[in-house]
Design an enzyme around this catalytic site. Structure first.
Site, PDB file in Angstrom:
ATOM      1  N   LYS A  16      30.791  50.113  22.265  1.00  0.00           N
ATOM      2  CA  LYS A  16      32.093  50.243  22.949  1.00  0.00           C
ATOM      3  C   LYS A  16      32.138  51.517  23.791  1.00  0.00           C
ATOM      4  CE  LYS A  16      34.214  46.888  20.556  1.00  0.00           C
ATOM      5  NZ  LYS A  16      33.895  45.593  21.126  1.00  0.00           N
ATOM      6  N   LYS A  68      19.909  58.880  15.677  1.00  0.00           N
ATOM      7  CA  LYS A  68      20.614  60.154  15.492  1.00  0.00           C
ATOM      8  C   LYS A  68      19.695  61.253  14.946  1.00  0.00           C
ATOM      9  CE  LYS A  68      25.207  58.103  15.024  1.00  0.00           C
ATOM     10  NZ  LYS A  68      26.433  57.984  14.234  1.00  0.00           N
ATOM     11  N   ASP A 104      31.042  62.921  14.772  1.00  0.00           N
ATOM     12  CA  ASP A 104      31.573  61.831  13.950  1.00  0.00           C
ATOM     13  C   ASP A 104      32.614  62.335  12.942  1.00  0.00           C
ATOM     14  OD1 ASP A 104      30.197  59.740  15.135  1.00  0.00           O
ATOM     15  OD2 ASP A 104      28.493  59.870  13.773  1.00  0.00           O
TER      16      ASP A 104
HETATM   17  P1  NDP Z   1      23.534  54.806   6.485  1.00  0.00           P
HETATM   18  O1  NDP Z   1      22.607  53.668   6.648  1.00  0.00           O
HETATM   19  O2  NDP Z   1      23.071  56.188   6.760  1.00  0.00           O
HETATM   20  O3  NDP Z   1      24.073  54.818   4.952  1.00  0.00           O
HETATM   21  C1  NDP Z   1      24.495  53.621   4.358  1.00  0.00           C
HETATM   22  C2  NDP Z   1      25.169  53.903   3.013  1.00  0.00           C
HETATM   23  O4  NDP Z   1      25.784  52.688   2.588  1.00  0.00           O
HETATM   24  C3  NDP Z   1      24.227  54.345   1.895  1.00  0.00           C
HETATM   25  O5  NDP Z   1      24.872  55.320   1.122  1.00  0.00           O
HETATM   26  C4  NDP Z   1      24.020  53.025   1.106  1.00  0.00           C
HETATM   27  O6  NDP Z   1      23.753  53.238  -0.269  1.00  0.00           O
HETATM   28  C5  NDP Z   1      25.379  52.387   1.257  1.00  0.00           C
HETATM   29  N1  NDP Z   1      25.400  50.934   1.094  1.00  0.00           N
HETATM   30  C6  NDP Z   1      24.868  49.997   1.922  1.00  0.00           C
HETATM   31  N2  NDP Z   1      25.136  48.755   1.463  1.00  0.00           N
HETATM   32  C7  NDP Z   1      25.872  48.908   0.336  1.00  0.00           C
HETATM   33  C8  NDP Z   1      26.462  47.993  -0.588  1.00  0.00           C
HETATM   34  N3  NDP Z   1      26.351  46.669  -0.421  1.00  0.00           N
HETATM   35  N4  NDP Z   1      27.157  48.485  -1.636  1.00  0.00           N
HETATM   36  C9  NDP Z   1      27.274  49.816  -1.807  1.00  0.00           C
HETATM   37  N5  NDP Z   1      26.742  50.741  -0.973  1.00  0.00           N
HETATM   38  C10 NDP Z   1      26.046  50.281   0.090  1.00  0.00           C
HETATM   39  O7  NDP Z   1      24.829  54.421   7.339  1.00  0.00           O
HETATM   40  P2  NDP Z   1      25.833  55.421   8.098  1.00  0.00           P
HETATM   41  O8  NDP Z   1      26.204  56.504   7.144  1.00  0.00           O
HETATM   42  O9  NDP Z   1      25.284  55.794   9.422  1.00  0.00           O
HETATM   43  O10 NDP Z   1      27.093  54.465   8.392  1.00  0.00           O
HETATM   44  C11 NDP Z   1      27.967  54.057   7.348  1.00  0.00           C
HETATM   45  C12 NDP Z   1      29.127  53.274   7.939  1.00  0.00           C
HETATM   46  O11 NDP Z   1      29.925  54.083   8.776  1.00  0.00           O
HETATM   47  C13 NDP Z   1      28.715  52.057   8.786  1.00  0.00           C
HETATM   48  O12 NDP Z   1      29.590  50.988   8.480  1.00  0.00           O
HETATM   49  C14 NDP Z   1      28.949  52.518  10.207  1.00  0.00           C
HETATM   50  O13 NDP Z   1      29.262  51.442  11.060  1.00  0.00           O
HETATM   51  C15 NDP Z   1      30.161  53.426  10.007  1.00  0.00           C
HETATM   52  N6  NDP Z   1      30.296  54.447  11.063  1.00  0.00           N
HETATM   53  C16 NDP Z   1      31.445  54.436  11.815  1.00  0.00           C
HETATM   54  C17 NDP Z   1      31.625  55.363  12.816  1.00  0.00           C
HETATM   55  C18 NDP Z   1      32.889  55.329  13.629  1.00  0.00           C
HETATM   56  O14 NDP Z   1      32.948  56.004  14.667  1.00  0.00           O
HETATM   57  N7  NDP Z   1      33.927  54.616  13.200  1.00  0.00           N
HETATM   58  C19 NDP Z   1      30.615  56.403  13.112  1.00  0.00           C
HETATM   59  C20 NDP Z   1      29.470  56.363  12.219  1.00  0.00           C
HETATM   60  C21 NDP Z   1      29.324  55.403  11.240  1.00  0.00           C
HETATM   61  P3  NDP Z   1      22.254  53.506  -0.831  1.00  0.00           P
HETATM   62  O15 NDP Z   1      21.972  54.944  -0.595  1.00  0.00           O
HETATM   63  O16 NDP Z   1      22.366  53.157  -2.275  1.00  0.00           O
HETATM   64  O17 NDP Z   1      21.346  52.583  -0.058  1.00  0.00           O
END
Ligand code: NDP
Length: 278
Positions: A16, A68, A104
């Site tokens: 976006k 990133k 962020d």
């Molecule tokens: P990462 O891939 O770095 O981290 C993902 C995290 O989610 C990990 O802690 C992982 O746990 C956990 N996870 C994934 N699947 C599950 C599940 N089914 N149940 C429980 N925990 C789960 O992702 P990001 O930190 O970069 O992004 C996280 C979210 O934030 C995304 O949805 C992204 O779209 C959103 N976001 C939104 C932004 C905005 O501007 N609104 C900006 C940046 C991100 P584990 O360590 O156990 O694998």
């Protein structure tokens, strides 16, 4: 001359950012062009794409998944937020220097405090997930004066390690890390879902008892309507539910101001991008 900016990611078509920055530029009467750039995920692919963009006169970039950390390595100067996050989501090119920022977390805090009108100072904050978005959010949340920050993650060791790494920077805020199943009887005023579970219509497994009466349940994902996490909070019957569209627009506004020296108005853009939470 028209200044050039771009967002780089892979995939990138869904972004976006061109729409948001196009609306900002029009409203603020800025002579700039903003495009998308599909980065190669092969080794060195990110640096090649950014080198080429700079050689063509590019002034700055937004950086999204999965680049990133590549942008963090590429930058020659890092802001404290980027340093602590270990990730960069905005670059500015200036006389051979590459400045790296991570907006962020600032975007998240601005959305909660300014758009939703909820001061973070003194609140008990739960952050679900221990990935890049959580890393980026911790310093801005501590700066805003949260009372406590608990990081709960599916892989509990990651949450504990992150809490430990962050504690020296926590400005007196108590920070704890634990597994999703170890929240016991704890109750929070603000619960952020910073897991990527909502992207697959899944949910971090937590008890609805974590939401204090009147709590804010905030899913960082945007454009997905009522996610399973937000539904859990809504069904708990006492939470305000919000998604991450405001965070997205606010982090873009931070980058825009950093590049252009002009603060864009975000409210209309947020309204335009909002998907109803049904
Ligand atoms: P990462 O891939 O770095 O981290 C993902 C995290 O989610 C990990 O802690 C992982 O746990 C956990 N996870 C994934 N699947 C599950 C599940 N089914 N149940 C429980 N925990 C789960 O992702 P990001 O930190 O970069 O992004 C996280 C979210 O934030 C995304 O949805 C992204 O779209 C959103 N976001 C939104 C932004 C905005 O501007 N609104 C900006 C940046 C991100 P584990 O360590 O156990 O694998």
């Amino acid at each position: 001359m028209t200044d050039r900016y771009a967002v780089i990611g892979n995939p990138i078509d869904h972004s976006k950012s061109p729409l948001i920055h196009g609306l900002f530029a029009k409203a603020a009467d800025q002579d700039m062009q903003y495009s998308t750039l599909l980065g190669e995920t092969s080794p060195g692919g990110f640096a090649r794409a950014v080198d080429a963009f700079r050689a063509e006169g590019g002034s700055g970039m937004n950086v999204t998944v999965p680049f990133k950390t590549d942008a963090f390595a590429y930058a020659t100067e890092l802001s404290p937020d980027a340093q602590l996050a270990g990730a960069v989501n905005a670059l500015k090119f200036e006389d051979g220097r590459v400045l790296g920022q991570n907006f962020d977390g600032i975007g998240l805090v601005r959305d909660v405090q300014l758009n939703l009108g909820l001061p973070i100072a003194g609140r008990r904050v739960l952050v679900l997930g221990a990935g890049g978005a959580t890393r980026g959010a911790l310093l801005p949340l501590a700066r805003a004066g949260a009372n406590t920050i608990v990081i709960a993650n599916r892989t509990s060791e990651k949450a504990r390690a992150l809490a430990q790494d962050f504690t020296p920077h926590a400005k007196g805020v108590t920070v704890q890390g634990c597994g999703l199943d170890a929240l016991d009887d704890q109750v929070f005023d603000i619960v952020f879902n910073a897991t990527s579970a909502s992207l697959g219509a899944e949910m971090p497994v937590i008890s609805p008892s974590v939401f204090a009466p009147g709590a804010l349940a905030y899913d960082l994902v945007y454009g997905k309507g009522l996610t399973p996490f937000l539904r859990l909070a809504r069904d708990a019957g006492r939470s305000r539910v919000v998604d991450g569209v405001g965070m997205l627009v606010e982090q873009a506004a931070e980058a825009f101001e950093w590049w252009r020296g002009v603060r864009p108005d975000t409210r209309e853009v947020i309204t335009r991008l909002t998907v109803p939470l049904v």
